[in-house]
Design an enzyme around this catalytic site. Structure first.
Site, PDB file in Angstrom:
ATOM      1  N   PHE A 178      -0.128   0.490  16.101  1.00  0.00           N
ATOM      2  CA  PHE A 178      -1.394  -0.179  15.562  1.00  0.00           C
ATOM      3  C   PHE A 178      -2.294  -0.591  16.733  1.00  0.00           C
ATOM      4  CE2 PHE A 178      -4.162  -3.483  14.013  1.00  0.00           C
ATOM      5  CZ  PHE A 178      -4.994  -2.831  12.943  1.00  0.00           C
ATOM      6  N   ASP A 202       7.071  -4.971  14.770  1.00  0.00           N
ATOM      7  CA  ASP A 202       5.807  -5.446  14.164  1.00  0.00           C
ATOM      8  C   ASP A 202       6.006  -5.140  12.721  1.00  0.00           C
ATOM      9  OD1 ASP A 202       3.439  -5.560  13.045  1.00  0.00           O
ATOM     10  OD2 ASP A 202       2.141  -4.856  14.357  1.00  0.00           O
ATOM     11  N   TYR A 216      -0.832 -11.112   4.915  1.00  0.00           N
ATOM     12  CA  TYR A 216      -1.999 -10.929   3.884  1.00  0.00           C
ATOM     13  C   TYR A 216      -1.927  -9.678   3.101  1.00  0.00           C
ATOM     14  CZ  TYR A 216      -4.070  -9.333   8.412  1.00  0.00           C
ATOM     15  OH  TYR A 216      -4.128  -8.439   9.426  1.00  0.00           O
ATOM     16  N   LYS A 217      -0.947  -8.818   3.569  1.00  0.00           N
ATOM     17  CA  LYS A 217      -0.629  -7.359   3.217  1.00  0.00           C
ATOM     18  C   LYS A 217       0.332  -7.560   1.806  1.00  0.00           C
ATOM     19  CE  LYS A 217      -1.440  -5.344   7.771  1.00  0.00           C
ATOM     20  NZ  LYS A 217      -2.713  -4.843   7.464  1.00  0.00           N
ATOM     21  N   ARG A 234      -5.461   6.940   2.615  1.00  0.00           N
ATOM     22  CA  ARG A 234      -4.468   5.941   2.851  1.00  0.00           C
ATOM     23  C   ARG A 234      -4.109   5.128   1.399  1.00  0.00           C
ATOM     24  NH1 ARG A 234      -2.780   1.306   6.902  1.00  0.00           N
ATOM     25  NH2 ARG A 234      -4.587   0.131   5.979  1.00  0.00           N
TER      26      ARG A 234
END
Length: 416
Positions: free
Chosen positions: A129, A201, A226-227, A375
Protein backbone atom coordinates in the site's frame (compact mmCIF):
# COMPACT_ATOMS: atom_id res chain seq x y z
CA UNK A 1 -24.07 -25.88 -11.73
CA UNK A 2 -24.57 -23.44 -8.86
CA UNK A 3 -27.97 -21.78 -8.54
CA UNK A 4 -29.46 -19.04 -6.42
CA UNK A 5 -31.33 -21.75 -4.51
CA UNK A 6 -28.01 -23.29 -3.50
CA UNK A 7 -27.02 -19.91 -2.05
CA UNK A 8 -30.29 -19.54 -0.16
CA UNK A 9 -29.83 -23.00 1.32
CA UNK A 10 -26.29 -22.13 2.43
CA UNK A 11 -27.61 -19.01 4.14
CA UNK A 12 -30.29 -21.02 5.93
CA UNK A 13 -27.62 -23.18 7.57
CA UNK A 14 -25.13 -20.35 8.21
CA UNK A 15 -24.22 -20.27 11.91
CA UNK A 16 -23.10 -16.64 11.58
CA UNK A 17 -26.29 -15.43 9.90
CA UNK A 18 -27.59 -13.77 13.06
CA UNK A 19 -24.62 -11.39 13.18
CA UNK A 20 -26.03 -9.54 10.17
CA UNK A 21 -28.60 -8.02 12.53
CA UNK A 22 -25.76 -6.28 14.37
CA UNK A 23 -25.30 -3.91 11.43
CA UNK A 24 -27.32 -1.28 9.63
CA UNK A 25 -27.39 -2.20 5.93
CA UNK A 26 -29.24 0.01 3.43
CA UNK A 27 -32.06 -1.66 1.53
CA UNK A 28 -31.39 -2.56 -2.10
CA UNK A 29 -27.61 -2.37 -1.57
CA UNK A 30 -25.11 -5.24 -1.70
CA UNK A 31 -22.08 -3.92 0.11
CA UNK A 32 -18.79 -5.39 -1.10
CA UNK A 33 -16.48 -2.62 0.12
CA UNK A 34 -16.02 -3.53 3.77
CA UNK A 35 -12.33 -3.94 2.97
CA UNK A 36 -12.25 -0.15 2.51
CA UNK A 37 -14.93 1.09 4.91
CA UNK A 38 -16.98 -1.18 7.11
CA UNK A 39 -20.69 -0.70 7.67
CA UNK A 40 -22.41 0.97 10.61
CA UNK A 41 -22.89 -1.22 13.70
CA UNK A 42 -26.41 -0.95 15.11
CA UNK A 43 -24.97 -0.07 18.52
CA UNK A 44 -22.97 2.89 17.20
CA UNK A 45 -25.80 5.42 17.11
CA UNK A 46 -26.78 4.83 20.73
CA UNK A 47 -23.14 4.86 21.79
CA UNK A 48 -22.46 8.12 19.96
CA UNK A 49 -25.46 9.77 21.63
CA UNK A 50 -24.26 8.49 25.00
CA UNK A 51 -20.86 10.09 24.47
CA UNK A 52 -22.34 13.32 23.14
CA UNK A 53 -25.19 13.82 25.60
CA UNK A 54 -24.10 12.13 28.80
CA UNK A 55 -20.32 11.89 28.79
CA UNK A 56 -19.50 15.15 27.02
CA UNK A 57 -22.76 17.05 27.50
CA UNK A 58 -23.21 16.31 31.21
CA UNK A 59 -19.91 14.91 32.39
CA UNK A 60 -17.81 17.49 30.56
CA UNK A 61 -14.14 17.30 31.46
CA UNK A 62 -14.91 14.99 34.38
CA UNK A 63 -15.49 12.19 31.87
CA UNK A 64 -11.76 11.74 31.34
CA UNK A 65 -11.97 10.05 34.75
CA UNK A 66 -15.61 9.10 35.32
CA UNK A 67 -16.31 7.71 31.83
CA UNK A 68 -12.89 6.14 31.39
CA UNK A 69 -11.83 8.26 28.42
CA UNK A 70 -8.21 8.32 29.52
CA UNK A 71 -7.92 4.54 29.41
CA UNK A 72 -9.75 4.02 26.09
CA UNK A 73 -6.64 3.46 23.89
CA UNK A 74 -5.34 0.69 26.13
CA UNK A 75 -8.72 -0.83 27.02
CA UNK A 76 -9.82 -1.07 23.39
CA UNK A 77 -6.38 -2.33 22.45
CA UNK A 78 -6.85 -5.20 24.89
CA UNK A 79 -10.18 -6.04 23.22
CA UNK A 80 -8.55 -6.05 19.81
CA UNK A 81 -5.62 -8.14 21.05
CA UNK A 82 -7.59 -11.37 20.98
CA UNK A 83 -8.32 -10.94 17.27
CA UNK A 84 -4.67 -10.57 16.27
CA UNK A 85 -2.85 -12.99 18.56
CA UNK A 86 -1.55 -10.32 20.91
CA UNK A 87 -1.25 -10.34 24.68
CA UNK A 88 -2.62 -8.00 27.30
CA UNK A 89 -1.19 -4.47 27.16
CA UNK A 90 0.59 -5.05 23.85
CA UNK A 91 -1.79 -2.99 21.68
CA UNK A 92 -3.10 0.55 21.80
CA UNK A 93 -5.70 2.04 19.51
CA UNK A 94 -4.48 5.48 18.52
CA UNK A 95 -3.55 7.84 15.69
CA UNK A 96 -3.53 6.74 12.02
CA UNK A 97 -1.95 3.77 10.29
CA UNK A 98 0.59 6.08 8.64
CA UNK A 99 1.67 7.63 11.96
CA UNK A 100 1.89 4.22 13.57
CA UNK A 101 4.07 2.98 10.72
CA UNK A 102 6.38 5.91 11.44
CA UNK A 103 6.55 4.99 15.13
CA UNK A 104 7.19 1.30 14.46
CA UNK A 105 9.75 2.02 11.75
CA UNK A 106 11.62 4.47 13.96
CA UNK A 107 11.58 1.97 16.82
CA UNK A 108 12.90 -0.86 14.66
CA UNK A 109 15.62 1.30 13.12
CA UNK A 110 16.72 2.52 16.54
CA UNK A 111 17.02 -1.06 17.80
CA UNK A 112 19.15 -1.93 14.79
CA UNK A 113 21.30 1.19 15.16
CA UNK A 114 22.21 0.02 18.65
CA UNK A 115 22.80 -3.61 17.72
CA UNK A 116 23.95 -3.53 14.07
CA UNK A 117 24.48 0.05 12.83
CA UNK A 118 25.78 -1.16 9.48
CA UNK A 119 22.25 -2.29 8.52
CA UNK A 120 20.88 0.48 6.28
CA UNK A 121 18.30 -1.29 4.09
CA UNK A 122 14.53 -1.26 4.58
CA UNK A 123 12.79 -3.96 2.55
CA UNK A 124 9.20 -3.70 1.44
CA UNK A 125 7.08 -4.79 -1.50
CA UNK A 126 6.67 -2.82 -4.72
CA UNK A 127 2.95 -3.58 -4.60
CA UNK A 128 2.61 -2.60 -0.95
CA UNK A 129 0.00 0.00 0.00
CA UNK A 130 1.51 3.36 -1.01
CA UNK A 131 1.44 4.99 2.44
CA UNK A 132 3.81 2.29 3.71
CA UNK A 133 6.32 3.15 1.00
CA UNK A 134 5.83 6.89 1.46
CA UNK A 135 6.53 6.63 5.19
CA UNK A 136 9.72 4.68 4.50
CA UNK A 137 10.81 7.37 2.06
CA UNK A 138 10.03 10.10 4.58
CA UNK A 139 11.98 8.28 7.29
CA UNK A 140 15.03 7.91 5.06
CA UNK A 141 14.90 11.58 4.14
CA UNK A 142 14.66 12.53 7.81
CA UNK A 143 17.55 10.32 8.90
CA UNK A 144 19.95 11.37 6.12
CA UNK A 145 22.26 8.48 7.01
CA UNK A 146 22.50 6.51 3.79
CA UNK A 147 19.40 4.35 4.22
CA UNK A 148 18.03 2.52 1.19
CA UNK A 149 14.58 1.14 0.35
CA UNK A 150 14.66 -2.22 -1.43
CA UNK A 151 11.43 -3.44 -3.03
CA UNK A 152 10.62 -7.08 -3.67
CA UNK A 153 8.66 -8.02 -6.80
CA UNK A 154 8.65 -10.72 -9.47
CA UNK A 155 12.24 -9.92 -10.40
CA UNK A 156 13.50 -9.71 -6.80
CA UNK A 157 12.04 -12.37 -4.47
CA UNK A 158 12.24 -11.92 -0.73
CA UNK A 159 15.02 -14.42 -0.18
CA UNK A 160 17.27 -12.50 -2.55
CA UNK A 161 16.35 -9.15 -1.01
CA UNK A 162 17.26 -10.21 2.52
CA UNK A 163 20.92 -10.12 3.57
CA UNK A 164 23.17 -8.77 6.33
CA UNK A 165 22.47 -5.16 5.23
CA UNK A 166 18.73 -5.31 5.97
CA UNK A 167 17.49 -3.59 9.11
CA UNK A 168 13.71 -3.83 8.71
CA UNK A 169 11.17 -5.74 6.66
CA UNK A 170 7.83 -3.93 6.30
CA UNK A 171 5.06 -5.90 4.57
CA UNK A 172 1.28 -5.95 4.39
CA UNK A 173 -0.08 -9.26 5.60
CA UNK A 174 -2.83 -9.09 2.94
CA UNK A 175 -2.18 -7.12 -0.22
CA UNK A 176 -4.64 -4.27 -0.65
CA UNK A 177 -5.00 -4.73 -4.41
CA UNK A 178 -4.87 -8.47 -5.04
CA UNK A 179 -5.90 -9.98 -1.70
CA UNK A 180 -2.76 -12.14 -1.70
CA UNK A 181 -1.68 -13.12 1.81
CA UNK A 182 1.81 -13.77 3.15
CA UNK A 183 2.58 -16.61 5.53
CA UNK A 184 3.36 -14.41 8.52
CA UNK A 185 5.18 -17.02 10.58
CA UNK A 186 7.33 -18.24 7.69
CA UNK A 187 8.24 -14.76 6.46
CA UNK A 188 9.01 -13.51 9.97
CA UNK A 189 11.28 -16.50 10.56
CA UNK A 190 12.97 -15.85 7.22
CA UNK A 191 13.63 -12.23 8.17
CA UNK A 192 14.93 -13.22 11.59
CA UNK A 193 17.44 -15.63 10.04
CA UNK A 194 18.91 -12.62 8.27
CA UNK A 195 18.84 -10.43 11.39
CA UNK A 196 16.00 -8.17 10.22
CA UNK A 197 13.10 -6.94 12.34
CA UNK A 198 9.57 -7.22 10.98
CA UNK A 199 6.70 -4.74 10.82
CA UNK A 200 3.37 -6.11 9.62
CA UNK A 201 0.64 -3.89 8.19
CA UNK A 202 -2.64 -5.57 9.15
CA UNK A 203 -4.99 -3.08 7.48
CA UNK A 204 -6.58 -5.77 5.28
CA UNK A 205 -6.04 -8.59 7.77
CA UNK A 206 -7.35 -7.55 11.19
CA UNK A 207 -10.86 -8.89 11.55
CA UNK A 208 -10.63 -10.57 8.15
CA UNK A 209 -8.17 -13.44 8.56
CA UNK A 210 -6.69 -15.23 11.58
CA UNK A 211 -3.56 -13.43 12.80
CA UNK A 212 -1.22 -14.63 15.55
CA UNK A 213 1.47 -12.03 16.10
CA UNK A 214 3.03 -13.59 19.18
CA UNK A 215 3.06 -17.12 17.81
CA UNK A 216 4.68 -15.76 14.65
CA UNK A 217 7.29 -13.97 16.78
CA UNK A 218 6.74 -10.73 14.89
CA UNK A 219 8.27 -7.51 16.20
CA UNK A 220 5.75 -4.76 15.35
CA UNK A 221 2.36 -4.46 13.69
CA UNK A 222 0.00 -1.67 12.72
CA UNK A 223 -3.44 -1.51 11.18
CA UNK A 224 -6.72 0.36 10.94
CA UNK A 225 -10.11 -0.21 12.56
CA UNK A 226 -12.41 1.20 9.86
CA UNK A 227 -12.32 -1.73 7.44
CA UNK A 228 -13.26 -5.22 8.62
CA UNK A 229 -13.51 -4.00 12.23
CA UNK A 230 -16.28 -1.51 11.34
CA UNK A 231 -15.00 1.32 13.52
CA UNK A 232 -16.31 4.13 11.32
CA UNK A 233 -14.79 6.46 8.69
CA UNK A 234 -11.32 7.56 9.77
CA UNK A 235 -11.56 5.75 13.10
CA UNK A 236 -8.26 5.48 14.99
CA UNK A 237 -5.70 2.89 13.97
CA UNK A 238 -3.67 0.59 16.23
CA UNK A 239 -0.10 -0.34 16.95
CA UNK A 240 1.19 -3.58 18.47
CA UNK A 241 4.68 -3.89 19.89
CA UNK A 242 6.09 -7.19 21.08
CA UNK A 243 6.63 -7.08 24.84
CA UNK A 244 10.36 -7.61 24.41
CA UNK A 245 10.68 -4.29 22.55
CA UNK A 246 8.33 -2.02 24.47
CA UNK A 247 10.72 -0.56 27.04
CA UNK A 248 13.92 -0.43 25.01
CA UNK A 249 13.47 3.30 24.28
CA UNK A 250 10.71 5.78 23.54
CA UNK A 251 9.23 6.35 20.12
CA UNK A 252 10.06 9.67 18.41
CA UNK A 253 6.55 11.19 18.52
CA UNK A 254 7.04 11.80 22.22
CA UNK A 255 3.81 13.58 22.98
CA UNK A 256 2.41 14.06 26.43
CA UNK A 257 0.05 11.09 26.31
CA UNK A 258 3.08 8.81 26.14
CA UNK A 259 4.60 10.39 29.26
CA UNK A 260 4.75 8.31 32.43
CA UNK A 261 3.02 11.08 34.43
CA UNK A 262 1.42 13.42 31.90
CA UNK A 263 -0.28 15.61 34.48
CA UNK A 264 2.96 16.34 36.30
CA UNK A 265 3.46 18.80 33.43
CA UNK A 266 7.20 18.16 33.66
CA UNK A 267 9.57 19.93 31.28
CA UNK A 268 11.44 16.72 30.44
CA UNK A 269 9.98 13.68 28.73
CA UNK A 270 9.88 10.46 30.71
CA UNK A 271 8.20 7.67 28.70
CA UNK A 272 5.48 5.55 30.21
CA UNK A 273 6.20 1.92 30.87
CA UNK A 274 5.07 -0.52 28.20
CA UNK A 275 2.74 0.03 25.27
CA UNK A 276 1.47 3.40 26.57
CA UNK A 277 4.69 5.04 25.41
CA UNK A 278 3.49 4.51 21.83
CA UNK A 279 0.72 7.02 22.37
CA UNK A 280 1.31 10.59 21.29
CA UNK A 281 -1.34 13.29 21.76
CA UNK A 282 -4.85 13.70 23.12
CA UNK A 283 -7.19 11.04 21.74
CA UNK A 284 -10.27 11.62 19.52
CA UNK A 285 -12.83 10.30 21.99
CA UNK A 286 -15.94 10.51 19.79
CA UNK A 287 -14.52 8.34 17.02
CA UNK A 288 -12.58 6.10 19.39
CA UNK A 289 -15.70 5.28 21.40
CA UNK A 290 -17.41 3.95 18.27
CA UNK A 291 -14.55 1.54 17.58
CA UNK A 292 -15.80 -0.52 20.51
CA UNK A 293 -19.13 -1.16 18.79
CA UNK A 294 -17.42 -2.84 15.84
CA UNK A 295 -15.09 -4.80 18.10
CA UNK A 296 -17.95 -6.04 20.27
CA UNK A 297 -19.85 -7.29 17.22
CA UNK A 298 -16.77 -9.14 15.93
CA UNK A 299 -16.04 -10.67 19.31
CA UNK A 300 -19.41 -12.44 19.27
CA UNK A 301 -17.81 -15.06 17.05
CA UNK A 302 -14.31 -16.41 16.41
CA UNK A 303 -11.75 -15.68 13.74
CA UNK A 304 -11.87 -19.38 12.86
CA UNK A 305 -15.60 -19.18 12.09
CA UNK A 306 -15.17 -15.90 10.20
CA UNK A 307 -12.35 -17.35 8.16
CA UNK A 308 -14.36 -20.45 7.24
CA UNK A 309 -17.23 -18.33 5.97
CA UNK A 310 -14.89 -15.89 4.24
CA UNK A 311 -13.30 -18.68 2.24
CA UNK A 312 -16.70 -20.12 1.37
CA UNK A 313 -17.93 -16.75 0.10
CA UNK A 314 -14.77 -15.90 -1.83
CA UNK A 315 -14.77 -19.39 -3.37
CA UNK A 316 -18.40 -18.84 -4.35
CA UNK A 317 -17.64 -15.47 -5.91
CA UNK A 318 -14.82 -16.92 -8.01
CA UNK A 319 -16.91 -19.92 -9.08
CA UNK A 320 -19.88 -17.79 -10.08
CA UNK A 321 -17.78 -15.37 -12.12
CA UNK A 322 -16.27 -18.32 -13.97
CA UNK A 323 -19.69 -19.88 -14.44
CA UNK A 324 -21.58 -16.78 -15.53
CA UNK A 325 -19.01 -14.28 -16.85
CA UNK A 326 -16.40 -16.47 -18.53
CA UNK A 327 -16.92 -14.85 -21.95
CA UNK A 328 -15.82 -11.44 -20.67
CA UNK A 329 -12.23 -10.15 -20.24
CA UNK A 330 -12.08 -10.59 -16.47
CA UNK A 331 -8.71 -11.72 -15.11
CA UNK A 332 -8.63 -13.06 -11.57
CA UNK A 333 -5.62 -11.64 -9.68
CA UNK A 334 -6.53 -13.04 -6.26
CA UNK A 335 -4.89 -16.35 -5.29
CA UNK A 336 -7.07 -19.45 -5.52
CA UNK A 337 -5.05 -21.15 -2.81
CA UNK A 338 -6.80 -20.62 0.53
CA UNK A 339 -3.52 -20.23 2.41
CA UNK A 340 -2.58 -17.34 0.16
CA UNK A 341 -5.93 -15.52 0.02
CA UNK A 342 -7.27 -12.76 2.23
CA UNK A 343 -10.93 -11.75 2.30
CA UNK A 344 -11.44 -9.87 -0.94
CA UNK A 345 -11.55 -10.92 -4.60
CA UNK A 346 -10.06 -8.79 -7.36
CA UNK A 347 -10.30 -8.88 -11.13
CA UNK A 348 -8.69 -6.88 -13.87
CA UNK A 349 -10.90 -5.61 -16.68
CA UNK A 350 -9.85 -3.17 -19.44
CA UNK A 351 -12.71 -0.88 -18.41
CA UNK A 352 -12.52 -1.64 -14.72
CA UNK A 353 -13.33 1.86 -13.47
CA UNK A 354 -16.42 2.26 -15.65
CA UNK A 355 -17.64 -1.27 -14.81
CA UNK A 356 -17.38 -0.53 -11.09
CA UNK A 357 -19.25 2.76 -11.46
CA UNK A 358 -22.02 0.92 -13.33
CA UNK A 359 -22.17 -1.67 -10.53
CA UNK A 360 -22.41 1.02 -7.87
CA UNK A 361 -25.24 2.68 -9.81
CA UNK A 362 -27.08 -0.65 -9.61
CA UNK A 363 -26.57 -0.94 -5.84
CA UNK A 364 -23.57 -3.31 -5.84
CA UNK A 365 -20.86 -1.34 -4.06
CA UNK A 366 -17.29 -2.48 -4.51
CA UNK A 367 -14.34 -0.29 -5.41
CA UNK A 368 -11.67 0.28 -8.03
CA UNK A 369 -7.89 0.34 -7.78
CA UNK A 370 -5.34 1.11 -10.44
CA UNK A 371 -4.55 -0.48 -12.77
CA UNK A 372 -7.92 -1.76 -14.06
CA UNK A 373 -8.78 -3.59 -10.82
CA UNK A 374 -12.33 -4.35 -9.66
CA UNK A 375 -12.13 -5.11 -5.95
CA UNK A 376 -14.87 -6.96 -4.06
CA UNK A 377 -14.59 -7.11 -0.27
CA UNK A 378 -16.11 -10.07 1.56
CA UNK A 379 -17.08 -9.36 5.17
CA UNK A 380 -18.59 -12.54 6.69
CA UNK A 381 -20.14 -10.68 9.62
CA UNK A 382 -22.94 -9.36 7.43
CA UNK A 383 -22.66 -10.78 3.91
CA UNK A 384 -24.78 -13.69 2.72
CA UNK A 385 -24.26 -16.28 0.01
CA UNK A 386 -27.25 -14.88 -1.86
CA UNK A 387 -25.61 -11.44 -1.83
CA UNK A 388 -22.69 -12.94 -3.73
CA UNK A 389 -25.04 -14.54 -6.24
CA UNK A 390 -26.95 -11.32 -6.84
CA UNK A 391 -23.74 -9.28 -7.11
CA UNK A 392 -22.28 -11.57 -9.77
CA UNK A 393 -25.61 -11.65 -11.61
CA UNK A 394 -25.58 -7.84 -11.72
CA UNK A 395 -21.99 -7.90 -12.96
CA UNK A 396 -22.96 -10.38 -15.70
CA UNK A 397 -25.88 -8.22 -16.79
CA UNK A 398 -23.73 -5.08 -16.96
CA UNK A 399 -21.02 -6.82 -18.95
CA UNK A 400 -23.43 -8.58 -21.31
CA UNK A 401 -25.19 -5.32 -22.12
CA UNK A 402 -22.01 -3.18 -22.09
CA UNK A 403 -23.96 -0.93 -19.72
CA UNK A 404 -20.70 0.47 -18.39
CA UNK A 405 -20.11 2.27 -21.70
CA UNK A 406 -21.90 5.48 -20.71
CA UNK A 407 -20.39 8.94 -20.11
CA UNK A 408 -21.40 9.14 -16.45
CA UNK A 409 -19.46 5.96 -15.69
CA UNK A 410 -16.25 7.32 -17.23
CA UNK A 411 -16.12 10.39 -14.98
CA UNK A 412 -13.41 10.02 -12.36
CA UNK A 413 -14.25 10.88 -8.76
CA UNK A 414 -11.77 12.03 -6.14
CA UNK A 415 -12.15 8.72 -4.27
CA UNK A 416 -12.33 5.51 -6.32
Amino acid sequence: MLTREHCLAADASDELAGLRQQFRLPQDVIYLDGNSLGVLPQAAEERSLQVLRAEWGEGLIRSWNTAGWFELPRRLGNKLAGLIGAGSDEVVITDTTSLNIFKALAAAIRIQQQAAPQRKVIVSERDNFPTDLYMIQGMMDLLQQGYEMRLIDDSLPLEQALNEDVAVLLLSHVNYRTGAMHDMAAVTAQARRHGALTIWDLAHAAGAVPVDLNASEADFAVGCTYKYLNGGPGSPAFIWVAARHQDRFWQPLSGWWGHSRPFDMAADYQPAHGIRRFLCGTQPILSMALVECGLDATLQTSMTALREKSLALTDLFIQLVEQRCAHHPLTLITPRNHAQRGSHVSYRHPQGYAVMQALIARGVIGDYREPEVLRFGITPLYLRHVDVWDAVETLRDILDGANWDQPQFQQRHAVT
